[in-house]
Write a protein that holds these residues in place. Structure first.
Motif, PDB file in Angstrom:
ATOM      1  N   THR A  99      21.231  35.918  28.717  1.00  0.00           N
ATOM      2  CA  THR A  99      22.456  35.477  29.383  1.00  0.00           C
ATOM      3  C   THR A  99      22.240  34.411  30.457  1.00  0.00           C
ATOM      4  O   THR A  99      23.143  33.621  30.733  1.00  0.00           O
ATOM      5  N   LEU A 100      21.070  34.392  31.060  1.00  0.00           N
ATOM      6  CA  LEU A 100      20.841  33.463  32.176  1.00  0.00           C
ATOM      7  C   LEU A 100      20.937  31.986  31.786  1.00  0.00           C
ATOM      8  O   LEU A 100      21.481  31.186  32.556  1.00  0.00           O
ATOM      9  N   PRO A 101      20.404  31.553  30.619  1.00  0.00           N
ATOM     10  CA  PRO A 101      20.505  30.121  30.291  1.00  0.00           C
ATOM     11  C   PRO A 101      21.937  29.598  30.314  1.00  0.00           C
ATOM     12  O   PRO A 101      22.211  28.535  30.881  1.00  0.00           O
ATOM     13  N   ILE A 118      23.270  42.847  34.135  1.00  0.00           N
ATOM     14  CA  ILE A 118      22.968  42.168  32.863  1.00  0.00           C
ATOM     15  C   ILE A 118      22.050  40.975  33.125  1.00  0.00           C
ATOM     16  O   ILE A 118      21.098  40.707  32.380  1.00  0.00           O
ATOM     17  N   HIS A 119      22.330  40.220  34.202  1.00  0.00           N
ATOM     18  CA  HIS A 119      21.525  39.038  34.533  1.00  0.00           C
ATOM     19  C   HIS A 119      20.188  39.424  35.159  1.00  0.00           C
ATOM     20  O   HIS A 119      19.205  38.688  35.021  1.00  0.00           O
ATOM     21  N   LEU A 120      20.148  40.551  35.870  1.00  0.00           N
ATOM     22  CA  LEU A 120      18.926  40.931  36.585  1.00  0.00           C
ATOM     23  C   LEU A 120      17.955  41.737  35.724  1.00  0.00           C
ATOM     24  O   LEU A 120      16.765  41.781  36.025  1.00  0.00           O
ATOM     25  N   CYS A 167      20.945  33.795  22.023  1.00  0.00           N
ATOM     26  CA  CYS A 167      20.633  35.052  21.320  1.00  0.00           C
ATOM     27  C   CYS A 167      20.056  34.767  19.939  1.00  0.00           C
ATOM     28  O   CYS A 167      19.062  35.390  19.521  1.00  0.00           O
ATOM     29  N   MET A 168      20.667  33.825  19.232  1.00  0.00           N
ATOM     30  CA  MET A 168      20.192  33.514  17.882  1.00  0.00           C
ATOM     31  C   MET A 168      18.821  32.850  17.918  1.00  0.00           C
ATOM     32  O   MET A 168      17.945  33.151  17.091  1.00  0.00           O
ATOM     33  N   ILE A 169      18.621  31.940  18.891  1.00  0.00           N
ATOM     34  CA  ILE A 169      17.313  31.284  19.029  1.00  0.00           C
ATOM     35  C   ILE A 169      16.231  32.318  19.306  1.00  0.00           C
ATOM     36  O   ILE A 169      15.167  32.338  18.669  1.00  0.00           O
ATOM     37  N   MET A 170      16.520  33.205  20.280  1.00  0.00           N
ATOM     38  CA  MET A 170      15.549  34.236  20.647  1.00  0.00           C
ATOM     39  C   MET A 170      15.241  35.128  19.453  1.00  0.00           C
ATOM     40  O   MET A 170      14.083  35.449  19.171  1.00  0.00           O
ATOM     41  N   TYR A 171      16.274  35.513  18.742  1.00  0.00           N
ATOM     42  CA  TYR A 171      16.102  36.429  17.621  1.00  0.00           C
ATOM     43  C   TYR A 171      15.232  35.801  16.528  1.00  0.00           C
ATOM     44  O   TYR A 171      14.265  36.410  16.058  1.00  0.00           O
ATOM     45  N   TYR A 187      20.491  42.495  22.400  1.00  0.00           N
ATOM     46  CA  TYR A 187      21.484  41.632  21.750  1.00  0.00           C
ATOM     47  C   TYR A 187      22.856  42.305  21.733  1.00  0.00           C
ATOM     48  O   TYR A 187      23.873  41.699  22.098  1.00  0.00           O
ATOM     49  N   PHE A 188      22.905  43.579  21.337  1.00  0.00           N
ATOM     50  CA  PHE A 188      24.189  44.270  21.259  1.00  0.00           C
ATOM     51  C   PHE A 188      24.777  44.523  22.644  1.00  0.00           C
ATOM     52  O   PHE A 188      26.008  44.474  22.822  1.00  0.00           O
ATOM     53  N   ILE A 189      23.928  44.778  23.630  1.00  0.00           N
ATOM     54  CA  ILE A 189      24.429  44.945  25.000  1.00  0.00           C
ATOM     55  C   ILE A 189      25.101  43.654  25.470  1.00  0.00           C
ATOM     56  O   ILE A 189      26.183  43.674  26.065  1.00  0.00           O
ATOM     57  N   VAL A 190      24.465  42.521  25.191  1.00  0.00           N
ATOM     58  CA  VAL A 190      25.025  41.222  25.585  1.00  0.00           C
ATOM     59  C   VAL A 190      26.333  40.961  24.853  1.00  0.00           C
ATOM     60  O   VAL A 190      27.318  40.487  25.437  1.00  0.00           O
TER      61      VAL A 190
END
Length: 456
Positions: free
Chosen positions: A396-398, A386-388, A221-225, A369-372
């Motif tokens: 979440t998949l990684p 969540i994964h789909l 999440c942090m990397i993506m953000y 991000y908040f949903i995760v």
């Protein structure tokens, strides 16, 4: 569709990596990411080594008279088990009172003895007071080391002894409780579910896997953000740049809009990902160097972090196939959110509009991000959608893939959703870009844009 894509990509990539600021920032942060973890691990090992070699200082006593009013007659010689200078040679003598002990010390002319008064306070807690006799050679600072010895090694043993519990009873209390796990039929037959060592190992490691899942999910999440925040604005800016120049008509003849959008998007992202993976490699190298240096200079210093890193490979969690798939998801996940930045650039005619339209990809990323954070930090209870869902699945998949907590059907479905939607958004952004470029100066409603894109 992707005519002259390569030229746009090369041009954009070169413009991103050519500046000296990019190169300096990349190498300076890379060096810091190498040195900092290596230094921290060496310092942790050094501290662990110092703690290992550190010995308790002597309290200066050869004999300690114990006046225990909580449980009279208790033998405190069990404290000879304290590991420190001279503690194993101290003689513990039980006396009825402090006054009686002081009289015995005076009569014997002892100068290396003191009295330990054990009482209970108003809250029924054990209180231990040291009384130094007149003429004692033991200094106050020395006597305090006795408290250090109790607090660091035998605090619980001291309290239990003070309350009059015998050594035999203490041994019974200290025995480990035997546990087992049965289902109904197994309990009746005496067949344990933990008889199979593999089942036991899986159950013992489950909490560890859950912890890893949370950590890796938050890292993704942090990397993506940060990647999307850092390069999303650059993508939007690069895409809208040509709209204000006179080269637009020529570009749309020689380069397909989808190719231009995709080329610019990948050019900026490739520069960012090159920087990012270089930093990851330097960080991993720093951790490895820290472990090697710790072993070389401080062998046997069992710092918990070093011990964990050494045994990490034996957990067999990060298998090559799932890891490669996780990296693909991470890259296409970044591409997915970057394609939203490309769409923001496609619908913008000026830099000012581009700045205001950046909220498109930021709001989607923050919402995901908040949903995760709310729904996906517990691997056992994470909803399948969540994964789909591509926007949350990218986050979440990684973690689920590298830890093996997801079946292959769901994993492949989630990965495919992320990849397909990312490519569709790039194509859609190209169509919007063409529509907005050829009809600049006109107010285009969403309905009009749709008709232009579909040639109706």
């Amino acid at each position: 569709m992707f005519k002259n894509f390569g030229k746009v990509f090369k041009f954009t990539f070169h413009n991103q990596v050519a500046p000296a600021s990019y190169k300096v920032l990349t190498f300076v942060i890379g060096i810091l990411l190498f040195l900092i973890p290596a230094g921290i691990l060496v310092l942790l090992s050094m501290n662990a080594n110092n703690d290992k070699d550190k010995k308790l200082e002597s309290c200066g006593a050869e004999k300690i008279y114990v006046a225990n009013t909580v449980a009279e007659g208790t033998d405190f010689n069990i404290l000879k088990s304290i590991q420190g200078e001279g503690y194993d040679k101290i003689e513990y003598v039980t006396v009825p009172s402090v006054d009686d002990a002081l009289e015995k010390i005076k009569a014997a002319g002892e100068t290396k003895s003191f009295v330990l008064s054990v009482t209970k306070d108003s809250e029924n807690a054990i209180t231990a007071d040291i009384v130094l006799p007149d003429g004692s050679e033991i200094k106050a600072d020395q006597a305090k080391h006795f408290y250090d010895a109790i607090n660091s090694q035998t605090e619980m043993m001291f309290v239990i002894t003070a309350r009059g519990i015998s050594l035999a009873d203490m041994a019974e209390v200290a025995k480990q409780t035997n546990t087992d796990l049965f289902n109904v039929s197994g309990f009746q037959k005496g067949e344990s579910l933990l008889a199979d060592s593999k089942i036991a190992e899986e159950q013992n490691n489950q909490k560890m896997l859950d912890g890893f899942s949370v950590i890796i999910t938050m890292m993704v999440c942090m990397i993506m953000y940060f990647v999307v925040m850092a390069y999303g604005a650059s993508i939007t800016k690069n895409i809208v740049m040509e709209k204000s120049s006179k080269l637009m008509d020529t570009m749309l003849i020689s380069v397909k809009p989808e190719a231009m959008i995709f080329g610019k998007l990948l050019g900026v992202l490739s520069a960012g990902l090159l920087q990012f993976f270089f930093w990851i490699a330097m960080l991993a190298g720093g951790v490895y160097a820290g472990v090697v240096l710790s072993d070389k200079f401080f062998p046997g210093a069992n710092a918990p972090v070093i011990t964990f890193l050494k045994s990490f490979g034996s957990l067999n969690l990060f298998k090559p196939g799932p890891v490669i798939l996780a990296v693909i998801v991470l890259i296409f996940g970044i591409l997915l959110y970057a394609s939203l930045a490309a769409f923001a650039g496609a619908i913008s005619s000026t830099q000012e509009q581009a700045a205001s339209n950046q909220g498109i990809f930021l709001l989607v990323l923050i919402a995901a991000y908040f949903i995760v954070m709310i729904k996906a930090l517990d691997p056992a209870n994470t909803p399948l959608w969540i994964h789909l869902c591509p926007f949350t699945g990218a986050l979440t998949l990684p973690a689920a893939l590298v830890l093996g907590t997801l079946n292959w059907g769901t994993a492949i479905g989630g990965v495919a959703a992320v990849v397909v939607l990312a490519l569709l958004l790039v194509y859609f952004a190209g169509m919007v870009y063409k529509a907005m470029a050829l009809y600049k100066g006109q107010h285009l409603s969403p309905k009009k844009i749709f008709k232009i894109m579909t040639n109706k």
